[in-house]
Scaffold this active site. Structure first.
Site, PDB file in Angstrom:
ATOM      1  CG  LEU A 262      -1.989  -1.089   1.297  1.00  0.00           C
ATOM      2  CD1 LEU A 262      -2.742  -0.988   2.612  1.00  0.00           C
ATOM      3  CD2 LEU A 262      -2.947  -0.985   0.121  1.00  0.00           C
ATOM      4  N   GLY A 263       1.998   1.221   0.605  1.00  0.00           N
ATOM      5  CA  GLY A 263       2.831   2.417   0.692  1.00  0.00           C
ATOM      6  C   GLY A 263       4.080   2.146   1.494  1.00  0.00           C
TER       7      GLY A 263
ATOM      8  N   GLY B 245       7.028   4.255   4.188  1.00  0.00           N
ATOM      9  CA  GLY B 245       7.441   5.436   4.929  1.00  0.00           C
ATOM     10  C   GLY B 245       8.836   5.269   5.476  1.00  0.00           C
ATOM     11  N   GLY B 246       9.221   6.210   6.352  1.00  0.00           N
ATOM     12  CA  GLY B 246      10.570   6.177   6.879  1.00  0.00           C
ATOM     13  C   GLY B 246      10.840   5.004   7.800  1.00  0.00           C
TER      14      GLY B 246
ATOM     15  N   GLY C 142       9.043   1.882   7.637  1.00  0.00           N
ATOM     16  CA  GLY C 142       8.670   0.564   7.155  1.00  0.00           C
ATOM     17  C   GLY C 142       7.721   0.619   5.977  1.00  0.00           C
TER      18      GLY C 142
ATOM     19  CB  VAL D 266       1.685   0.263   4.843  1.00  0.00           C
ATOM     20  CG1 VAL D 266       0.270  -0.136   5.240  1.00  0.00           C
ATOM     21  CG2 VAL D 266       2.297   1.188   5.890  1.00  0.00           C
TER      22      VAL D 266
ATOM     23  CE  LYS E 115       4.780   2.426  10.427  1.00  0.00           C
ATOM     24  NZ  LYS E 115       4.461   3.592  11.282  1.00  0.00           N
TER      25      LYS E 115
ATOM     26  CG  ASP F 131       5.228  12.733  11.674  1.00  0.00           C
ATOM     27  OD1 ASP F 131       5.520  13.818  11.125  1.00  0.00           O
ATOM     28  OD2 ASP F 131       5.517  11.637  11.184  1.00  0.00           O
TER      29      ASP F 131
END
Length: 630
Positions: free
Chosen positions: A329-330, A332-333, A335, A337, A351, A450
């Site tokens: 799905l995506g 990030g910094g 890990g 997802v 995640k 965040d």
């Protein structure tokens, strides 16, 4: 004296103080661990213990066997669910429990399976399982079955059968939305039948035994109180003279409690010394909880900071639910997802955290903070996985992705689909309510650190949910200023006081600043091309660009072709965003005030002063989501 040597002698002094303190209080333990009564029938003693603020559960009984007593109702938590203690038979080593959700109901709705992982409890021969299939469009069985009328939902039906968590041959997944297996005693079923008797059976509860627990009879026969040292896996017998033995007869070997605790203290502190020496040698900063290698210590850490209300999964289960990490799905910094699916058919977002990123601190933050939350505008954490360096978090699946996709040209939907201003207004209010809950509504308050469009997820009804608590920090009601050793957040959304304490103390107002930047970005996202996002001059800095148009009354670029009502919404959101990014934290409104401003009229809102930081080269570019820092 060098720092390592000074640190070594400091810990030796701590060891001496630790042993002396514990030894002075040893005489109180037998009385604290003695038998308690809850109500008129339930006696609480070893291996269970009376759960209160003063009870030292590390000596009175087994971990997870603490029974609380409120309004004369004894309650035992098993994993994330509470059960009434109906009876304890110490002669047979059995305890009868009733699910609180089912107690007293004629037609109870089974909501969860009974689990007691890592506890020395077992089902008995008197127990049997009932398997419920809820919200079924058709009968999941090949043979005719009666549905449970009192559990019908609109046109959907529910069924119950005798049996365990098997029935894998039943094609229920495409016909029913949920399957739950519960344990009951069979007397009521035998007397009244399955359909009529399941409610009475669930109210009678089920029976567990603790046959694997060390027997206490020899200790009590000589006037002692039984206990257990969890860390040392050692049975204790507290005698009336203040000693600790295998039992309290005169021929047994006498060992004072002071000596026992002193030995344990020496072992623990020497272990700390060795570990800290290794840390000094390697010059690494590793969170304390990950100095320990086994998962039990991690669970103990979470218990010390509040109850853990989410399910634990093995890494093999994580691989199965994600179909071996097939649907990404995506990223990030911290890990990647993946989309997953639970056994009951519900979709989840999994995640998987990088093993080398952050040394596990972000994992602790997420589990310890979000497991405390329950709010419509906070994403729900369903479970976690911890096996060595393999860490994963399992969240509810949010179908519409992040807010970033709907306001930025880099978003996957780009300009093909824009949400209306009324929906954007509701999204802004929803985020504010979620933050107000984190800051004021939780038992333990939370600062997110965040807040940005990427971390705001939208469900099928575009209800916003705050996600990603990897940088979050917990604080108590007494704390107004947070102590921080590092800058955390995403460039462009970090409040000035987080960068430099010269601007004020770090508090929940730092989240207010990030929220303000998010709202301004939502307002101005459609006109972003007019702003040179890489230019540091005042004329090209995005909030300054918005501020000057509000100040000069030249707001047409913000409104576009909108109705009068929509112009009211945009102006209101803009003014609220500008108030939230004031340089001085005390000048920013609280989130409850923000909600009041957003739900009120823009006519009552004044134009705030221009923040001083509008001229700095570190100004955040519009729609630029860089990696979070900690």
């Amino acid at each position: 004296m060098s720092k390592p040597l000074f640190f070594f002698f400091f810990l030796l002094l701590l060891l001496f103080f630790f042993v002396i303190c514990f030894g002075d209080n040893s005489a109180n333990l037998p009385s604290i661990c003695s038998t308690h009564h809850c109500g008129n029938s339930v006696e609480i003693k070893y291996p269970f213990w009376y759960k209160s603020a003063t009870t030292p559960n590390q000596y009175c009984g087994y971990r997870g066997f603490g029974i609380s007593c409120s309004n004369d109702e004894p309650t035992l938590p098993l994993q994330k669910n509470d059960y009434y203690v109906k009876n304890i038979n110490y002669a047979r080593n059995t305890i009868t429990l009733v699910d609180i959700d089912a107690a007293g109901q004629v037609c109870p709705r089974a909501r969860h399976n009974v689990t007691f992982e890592d506890l020395p409890l077992n089902y008995t021969n008197s127990d049997s399982n009932l398997t419920f299939y809820f919200n079924c469009t058709t009968n999941p069985f090949s043979n005719p079955m009666r549905d449970i009328k009192c559990l019908r939902f609109d046109t959907l039906k529910s069924y119950v059968v005798m049996g365990g968590s098997g029935m894998e041959d039943v094609d229920w997944n495409g016909r029913c939305k949920e399957k739950v297996v519960v344990t009951v005693m069979m007397t009521e079923i035998r007397n009244r039948g399955l359909i009529s008797g399941f409610g009475g059976a669930m109210n009678q509860g089920f029976v567990l035994d603790w046959s694997t627990v060390r027997d206490c009879g020899g200790c009590e026969a000589h006037g002692g109180f039984c206990g257990y040292a969890e860390g040392a896996d050692q049975f204790l017998c507290f005698c009336s003279d203040g000693s600790v033995r295998s039992n309290c007869n005169k021929d047994s070997r006498r060992v004072t409690l002071k000596v026992v605790i002193g030995i344990v203290a020496v072992v623990v502190v020497l272990g700390i010394l060795v570990t800290c020496g290794g840390l000094i040698y390697c010059r690494k900063k590793i969170p304390t909880v990950f100095l320990r290698s086994n998962n039990q210590d991690f669970e103990a850490f979470l218990e010390n900071h509040g109850p853990l209300s989410v399910k634990r999964y093995s890494f093999s289960e994580v691989k199965k639910m994600t179909n071996f990490f097939k649907d990404k799905l995506g990223q990030g910094g911290y890990g990647i997802v993946y989309k997953g699916k639970l056994k009951d058919g519900h979709f989840v977002a999994v995640k998987v955290l990088n093993a080398s990123k952050g040394e596990g601190e972000e994992f602790i933050n997420e589990v310890a903070s979000i497991s405390r939350t329950s709010h419509i505008n906070i994403v729900t954490l369903l479970g976690f996985c911890l096996e060595g360096q393999k860490r994963a978090l399992i969240y509810e699946f949010i179908s519409n992705g992040s807010l970033e996709n709907f306001i930025c040209s880099q978003g996957i939907l780009k300009s093909d689909y824009h949400l209306g201003w009324e929906i954007m207004h509701e999204i802004a209010i929803g985020i504010a309510r979620g933050l107000e809950y984190l800051h004021r509504g939780c038992k333990t308050r939370i600062v997110h650190f965040d807040i940005k469009p990427h971390n705001i997820l939208l469900d099928e009804n575009f209800c916003p949910k705050i996600s990603d608590f990897g940088l979050a920090k917990l604080y108590t009601k007494k704390e107004s200023i947070l102590s921080m050793l590092e800058t955390r957040g995403t460039i462009g959304y970090i409040a000035p006081e987080v960068f430099s304490r010269n601007f004020g103390g770090v508090s929940y107002k730092s989240d207010v600043y990030s929220y303000g930047m998010l709202v301004l970005e939502t307002v101005g996202g459609r006109e972003k091309d007019e702003v040179g996002t890489n230019d540091s001059s005042n004329e090209k800095y995005f909030p300054y660009w918005i501020y000057k148009r509000i100040e000069l009354g030249n707001e047409s670029k913000l409104y576009g072709e909108t109705s009068t009502e929509e112009k009211e919404i945009v102006r209101k959101m803009t003014l609220v965003g500008l108030w939230c990014i004031q340089t001085n934290p005390s000048d920013r409104p609280s989130m409850s005030k923000v909600i009041e401003m957003l739900e009120g009229s823009s006519e009552s809102l004044k134009i705030p002063p221009m923040p001083l930081l509008f001229s700095t080269p570190e100004s955040p570019p519009l729609c630029s989501f860089t990696t979070s820092t900690a």
